[in-house]
Scaffold this active site. Structure first.
Site, PDB file in Angstrom:
ATOM      1  N   GLU A 165       0.869  -1.174   0.000  1.00 59.33           N
ATOM      2  CA  GLU A 165       0.000   0.000   0.000  1.00 59.33           C
ATOM      3  C   GLU A 165       0.905   1.223   0.000  1.00 59.33           C
ATOM      4  O   GLU A 165       1.254   1.750  -1.047  1.00 59.33           O
ATOM      5  CB  GLU A 165      -0.943  -0.021   1.208  1.00 59.33           C
ATOM      6  CG  GLU A 165      -1.920   1.140   1.225  1.00 59.33           C
ATOM      7  CD  GLU A 165      -2.811   1.139   2.459  1.00 59.33           C
ATOM      8  OE1 GLU A 165      -3.392   2.209   2.738  1.00 59.33           O
ATOM      9  OE2 GLU A 165      -2.936   0.111   3.147  1.00 59.33           O
ATOM     10  N   HIS A 195       4.241  -1.217   7.740  1.00 64.75           N
ATOM     11  CA  HIS A 195       3.212  -1.008   6.722  1.00 64.75           C
ATOM     12  C   HIS A 195       3.015   0.491   6.584  1.00 64.75           C
ATOM     13  O   HIS A 195       3.444   1.257   7.457  1.00 64.75           O
ATOM     14  CB  HIS A 195       1.900  -1.709   7.110  1.00 64.75           C
ATOM     15  CG  HIS A 195       0.944  -1.840   5.973  1.00 64.75           C
ATOM     16  ND1 HIS A 195      -0.284  -1.225   5.941  1.00 64.75           N
ATOM     17  CD2 HIS A 195       1.052  -2.530   4.800  1.00 64.75           C
ATOM     18  CE1 HIS A 195      -0.900  -1.527   4.807  1.00 64.75           C
ATOM     19  NE2 HIS A 195      -0.115  -2.310   4.094  1.00 64.75           N
ATOM     20  N   HIS A 222      10.899  -6.361  19.653  1.00 70.23           N
ATOM     21  CA  HIS A 222       9.829  -7.327  19.453  1.00 70.23           C
ATOM     22  C   HIS A 222       8.442  -6.687  19.520  1.00 70.23           C
ATOM     23  O   HIS A 222       8.102  -5.973  20.459  1.00 70.23           O
ATOM     24  CB  HIS A 222       9.901  -8.416  20.523  1.00 70.23           C
ATOM     25  CG  HIS A 222      11.281  -8.966  20.734  1.00 70.23           C
ATOM     26  ND1 HIS A 222      11.927  -9.736  19.801  1.00 70.23           N
ATOM     27  CD2 HIS A 222      12.143  -8.848  21.773  1.00 70.23           C
ATOM     28  CE1 HIS A 222      13.127 -10.069  20.255  1.00 70.23           C
ATOM     29  NE2 HIS A 222      13.283  -9.543  21.446  1.00 70.23           N
ATOM     30  N   HIS A 236       4.434   2.369  11.198  1.00 75.97           N
ATOM     31  CA  HIS A 236       3.446   2.583  10.144  1.00 75.97           C
ATOM     32  C   HIS A 236       3.690   3.923   9.467  1.00 75.97           C
ATOM     33  O   HIS A 236       3.717   4.964  10.108  1.00 75.97           O
ATOM     34  CB  HIS A 236       2.029   2.532  10.713  1.00 75.97           C
ATOM     35  CG  HIS A 236       1.004   2.144   9.681  1.00 75.97           C
ATOM     36  ND1 HIS A 236       0.600   2.997   8.689  1.00 75.97           N
ATOM     37  CD2 HIS A 236       0.349   0.981   9.480  1.00 75.97           C
ATOM     38  CE1 HIS A 236      -0.290   2.372   7.919  1.00 75.97           C
ATOM     39  NE2 HIS A 236      -0.458   1.150   8.379  1.00 75.97           N
TER      40      HIS A 236
END
Length: 227
Positions: A73, A92, A118, A123
């Protein structure tokens, strides 16, 4: 920089089970061109990890198991030298939302010697400078993080803020205004020492794992060294 086929040792090895997890982005209305990841041969990408689309992994990057780096995206992504992306991290980005770095536009840009611990979520659009530490389960979304900053576990950095260099985001803090970001204090010495130690450990892992697994893997994921 070498082209994708030369730099991506996984794609060159037909018996390697990594290949199904490293792929181009799908063609969509917002991404009309397919791009393959560009992965330096010294980088290491673990099993059960996805690297999709226009993603650059530079030298000695370590990507742990169960990481998702998905530039299908928001795109492209850049991950600098000696950076480690630990287990269950997700990268993302939002479509058509980018940041500018030295005249180029990125969805996510991560500098050199960065540790993403972790379970963190990175984003885009966001920029993370060199030597930043992002703690366990932290979230960085629509933000700029300055060099040497330390983002503690469960913290959230968002809403277009800029985290000043060498500042400390406390555990569980929500930094969603520039006023909050500007009020942050310097990284404590013990946190700085911890970040350095994490870097030292993880910089050894890519070469060590390459030696451990050999060049070949069967479909079950087991490594073997003979042809």
């Amino acid at each position: 920089m070498r082209d994708n086929k030369e730099s991506n040792s996984y794609s060159n090895n037909p018996s390697c089970c990594f290949e199904p997890f490293i792929s181009p982005n799908p063609i969509t209305s917002y991404n009309l061109i397919q791009h393959y990841p560009t992965i330096d041969q010294t980088a290491f990408v673990s099993q059960f990890t996805s690297v999709i689309g226009d993603v650059t992994l530079r030298n000695n990057v370590y990507v742990a198991p169960n990481v998702t780096i998905r530039a299908d995206e928001g795109t492209p992504f850049y991950i600098g030298s000696h950076t480690n992306i630990q287990d269950r991290v997700i990268l993302h980005g939002l479509a058509n939302k980018k940041i500018s770095v030295e005249g180029r536009k990125f969805s996510i840009f991560i500098g050199n010697e960065v540790s993403i611990a972790h379970g963190a979520l990175i984003h885009g659009p966001c920029y993370i400078a060199d030597k930043v530490f992002v703690g366990f389960n932290a979230i960085v979304y629509t933000a700029i993080v300055g060099r040497g900053a330390f983002i503690s576990y469960n913290a959230v950095v968002t809403n277009g803020v800029t985290i000043p260099a060498n500042t400390f985001v406390p555990p569980g803090a929500v930094i969603d205004s520039q006023e909050k970001a500007d009020a942050l204090t310097q990284v404590p010495s013990d946190s700085n020492e911890f970040a350095i130690a994490v870097q030292q450990v993880n910089q050894e892992l890519p070469a060590s794992y390459h030696l451990l697994i050999g060049r070949n893997r069967c479909s079950c994921g087991m490594a073997y060294n003979h042809n």
